[in-house]
Design a protein around this motif. Structure first.
Motif, mmCIF file in Angstrom:
data_model
loop_
_atom_site.group_PDB
_atom_site.id
_atom_site.type_symbol
_atom_site.label_atom_id
_atom_site.label_comp_id
_atom_site.label_asym_id
_atom_site.label_seq_id
_atom_site.Cartn_x
_atom_site.Cartn_y
_atom_site.Cartn_z
ATOM 1 N N SER A 86 138.695 95.785 46.054
ATOM 2 C CA SER A 86 138.770 97.050 45.333
ATOM 3 C C SER A 86 139.611 96.896 44.067
ATOM 4 O O SER A 86 140.696 96.318 44.091
ATOM 5 C CB SER A 86 139.384 98.118 46.240
ATOM 6 N N GLY A 87 139.078 97.395 42.952
ATOM 7 C CA GLY A 87 139.782 97.331 41.680
ATOM 8 C C GLY A 87 139.469 96.106 40.848
ATOM 9 O O GLY A 87 139.863 96.030 39.678
ATOM 10 N N GLU A 88 138.755 95.142 41.419
ATOM 11 C CA GLU A 88 138.435 93.917 40.681
ATOM 12 C C GLU A 88 137.456 94.218 39.548
ATOM 13 O O GLU A 88 136.517 95.002 39.708
ATOM 14 C CB GLU A 88 137.844 92.882 41.635
ATOM 15 N N VAL A 89 137.681 93.575 38.400
ATOM 16 C CA VAL A 89 136.868 93.805 37.205
ATOM 17 C C VAL A 89 136.290 92.474 36.739
ATOM 18 O O VAL A 89 137.013 91.478 36.632
ATOM 19 C CB VAL A 89 137.713 94.414 36.066
ATOM 20 N N ARG A 90 134.989 92.464 36.445
ATOM 21 C CA ARG A 90 134.357 91.253 35.927
ATOM 22 C C ARG A 90 133.406 91.602 34.787
ATOM 23 O O ARG A 90 132.832 92.688 34.760
ATOM 24 C CB ARG A 90 133.595 90.510 37.028
ATOM 25 N N PHE A 91 133.255 90.646 33.877
ATOM 26 C CA PHE A 91 132.340 90.771 32.742
ATOM 27 C C PHE A 91 131.224 89.751 32.918
ATOM 28 O O PHE A 91 131.472 88.604 33.302
ATOM 29 C CB PHE A 91 133.086 90.510 31.432
ATOM 30 N N THR A 92 129.979 90.162 32.629
ATOM 31 C CA THR A 92 128.830 89.273 32.782
ATOM 32 C C THR A 92 127.971 89.321 31.527
ATOM 33 O O THR A 92 127.641 90.398 31.027
ATOM 34 C CB THR A 92 127.981 89.682 34.000
ATOM 35 N N LYS A 93 127.606 88.138 31.039
ATOM 36 C CA LYS A 93 126.717 88.036 29.884
ATOM 37 C C LYS A 93 125.264 88.206 30.322
ATOM 38 O O LYS A 93 124.855 87.751 31.386
ATOM 39 C CB LYS A 93 126.876 86.670 29.210
ATOM 40 N N ALA A 94 124.500 88.860 29.473
ATOM 41 C CA ALA A 94 123.064 89.009 29.698
ATOM 42 C C ALA A 94 122.316 87.925 28.911
ATOM 43 O O ALA A 94 122.867 87.352 27.967
ATOM 44 C CB ALA A 94 122.623 90.394 29.244
ATOM 45 N N PRO A 95 121.067 87.644 29.296
ATOM 46 C CA PRO A 95 120.340 88.248 30.414
ATOM 47 C C PRO A 95 120.712 87.592 31.738
ATOM 48 O O PRO A 95 121.075 86.420 31.788
ATOM 49 C CB PRO A 95 118.883 87.974 30.053
ATOM 50 N N LEU A 96 120.611 88.370 32.795
ATOM 51 C CA LEU A 96 120.875 87.866 34.144
ATOM 52 C C LEU A 96 119.900 88.525 35.107
ATOM 53 O O LEU A 96 119.766 89.749 35.123
ATOM 54 C CB LEU A 96 122.309 88.183 34.572
ATOM 55 N N THR A 97 119.226 87.693 35.900
ATOM 56 C CA THR A 97 118.367 88.197 36.972
ATOM 57 C C THR A 97 118.938 87.701 38.289
ATOM 58 O O THR A 97 119.076 86.489 38.496
ATOM 59 C CB THR A 97 116.915 87.718 36.803
ATOM 60 N N HIS A 98 119.287 88.625 39.162
ATOM 61 C CA HIS A 98 119.942 88.244 40.417
ATOM 62 C C HIS A 98 119.726 89.317 41.472
ATOM 63 O O HIS A 98 119.138 90.362 41.214
ATOM 64 C CB HIS A 98 121.438 88.004 40.185
ATOM 65 N N ARG A 99 120.217 89.019 42.661
ATOM 66 C CA ARG A 99 120.282 90.022 43.719
ATOM 67 C C ARG A 99 121.566 89.797 44.505
ATOM 68 O O ARG A 99 122.161 88.713 44.469
ATOM 69 C CB ARG A 99 119.066 89.962 44.642
ATOM 70 N N VAL A 100 121.986 90.837 45.220
ATOM 71 C CA VAL A 100 123.217 90.781 46.002
ATOM 72 C C VAL A 100 122.919 91.271 47.410
ATOM 73 O O VAL A 100 122.270 92.310 47.594
ATOM 74 C CB VAL A 100 124.323 91.651 45.356
ATOM 75 N N THR A 101 123.393 90.515 48.402
ATOM 76 C CA THR A 101 123.257 90.900 49.805
ATOM 77 C C THR A 101 124.641 91.152 50.379
ATOM 78 O O THR A 101 125.553 90.336 50.204
ATOM 79 C CB THR A 101 122.565 89.784 50.614
ATOM 80 N N ASN A 102 124.803 92.287 51.037
ATOM 81 C CA ASN A 102 126.080 92.618 51.672
ATOM 82 C C ASN A 102 126.080 92.039 53.083
ATOM 83 O O ASN A 102 125.429 92.566 53.982
ATOM 84 C CB ASN A 102 126.276 94.134 51.707
ATOM 85 N N VAL A 103 126.812 90.941 53.268
ATOM 86 C CA VAL A 103 126.861 90.277 54.574
ATOM 87 C C VAL A 103 128.102 90.692 55.359
ATOM 88 O O VAL A 103 128.353 90.178 56.450
ATOM 89 C CB VAL A 103 126.826 88.740 54.417
ATOM 90 N N GLY A 104 128.873 91.629 54.813
ATOM 91 C CA GLY A 104 130.086 92.087 55.475
ATOM 92 C C GLY A 104 129.841 93.312 56.334
ATOM 93 O O GLY A 104 128.698 93.717 56.579
ATOM 94 N N SER A 105 130.932 93.920 56.772
ATOM 95 C CA SER A 105 130.854 95.075 57.671
ATOM 96 C C SER A 105 131.228 96.384 56.982
ATOM 97 O O SER A 105 131.281 97.429 57.623
ATOM 98 C CB SER A 105 131.785 94.851 58.870
ATOM 99 N N THR A 106 131.487 96.326 55.667
ATOM 100 C CA THR A 106 131.868 97.526 54.921
ATOM 101 C C THR A 106 130.912 97.728 53.749
ATOM 102 O O THR A 106 130.357 96.761 53.216
ATOM 103 C CB THR A 106 133.305 97.404 54.379
ATOM 104 N N PRO A 107 130.692 98.972 53.321
ATOM 105 C CA PRO A 107 129.815 99.214 52.168
ATOM 106 C C PRO A 107 130.388 98.568 50.907
ATOM 107 O O PRO A 107 131.607 98.523 50.719
ATOM 108 C CB PRO A 107 129.805 100.740 52.040
ATOM 109 N N PHE A 108 129.501 98.075 50.055
ATOM 110 C CA PHE A 108 129.901 97.553 48.751
ATOM 111 C C PHE A 108 129.525 98.575 47.690
ATOM 112 O O PHE A 108 128.377 99.011 47.600
ATOM 113 C CB PHE A 108 129.200 96.230 48.456
ATOM 114 N N ARG A 109 130.520 98.958 46.892
ATOM 115 C CA ARG A 109 130.265 99.918 45.817
ATOM 116 C C ARG A 109 130.929 99.439 44.540
ATOM 117 O O ARG A 109 132.073 98.963 44.568
ATOM 118 C CB ARG A 109 130.802 101.301 46.187
#
Length: 221
Positions: A86-109
């Motif tokens: 929580s609170g972590e900040v990241r910057f990402t350059k475009a273009p980027l095509t990806h997907r994210v899977t939540n493998v943990g036990s808590t919601p990712f927001r």
């Protein structure tokens, strides 16, 4: 011949499932705000769920609201572990095509903030590092990001944001905002709430709640 047809069918199905959608069409990315400078998505991935492969065509910053253990996969590459807090900040350059899977036990927001264009700004605009409660966490050619942490009763004092920007609440809080020539405002915030301002703004922020308040301020260069 049947075997050849089956092979072609498998290849076609693989291509369908691997195809990417624009980020605005990805079901777990919820568009909350847009103007000529910024597009803001509220992203929620429940435990065990995954986004579709999606494409970011603009550079972006994301602010993690609820951390989780994830698998992140750039299209064409193998998934990698991604653990965000929580609170972590990241910057990402475009273009980027990806997907994210939540493998943990808590919601990712997270709040994903796309940089569409930059307002006219002063390249030598002062940092907020010397303003009480502010810490510089990211600085590059597109944005400058400060974390704001105020204990109960603590105030930033009067200060000026010389650049246009977006403030994102990381925690719940009750703050008092005072700007010259304007009425004092008391605002109750929830994690993920945000506010955009265009151009310079001068104000003070005081934590009038009973718990620590944390936010992130993203400035456009």
């Amino acid at each position: 011949m049947i075997k050849a047809f089956a092979t072609i069918l498998v290849i076609l199905l693989y291509a369908v499932f691997q195809s990417a959608v624009p980020v605005a069409s990805e079901p777990r990315h919820h568009l909350k705000f847009e103007n000529q400078y910024v597009r803001v998505f509220d992203v929620l991935v429940p435990p065990g769920d995954a986004t579709l492969f999606h494409t970011h065509s603009n550079d972006y910053v994301f602010v993690t609201i609820s951390g989780a253990n994830l698998k992140a996969q750039v299209m064409g590459a193998q998934p990698v572990d991604l653990n965000l807090t929580s609170g972590e900040v990241r910057f990402t350059k475009a273009p980027l095509t990806h997907r994210v899977t939540n493998v943990g036990s808590t919601p990712f927001r997270n709040i994903t903030v796309e940089i569409l264009s930059s307002p006219s700004s002063t390249s030598s605009a002062a940092s907020l590092e010397n303003v009480p409660g502010h810490t510089l966490v990211l600085d590059n050619e597109r944005v400058r990001v400060h974390r704001l942490v105020l204990e109960p009763g603590q105030s930033t004092g009067v200060h000026t944001h010389e650049l246009s920007g977006l403030g994102v609440a990381v925690s719940t809080g009750e703050i008092e905002i005072e700007s010259p020539g304007q009425q004092r405002q008391t605002v109750k915030l929830q994690p993920g709430d945000f506010r955009w301002h265009t151009g310079a703004t001068t104000h003070s922020i005081k934590n009038v709640g009973s718990t620590r308040f944390e936010a992130v301020n993203i400035e456009w260069k």
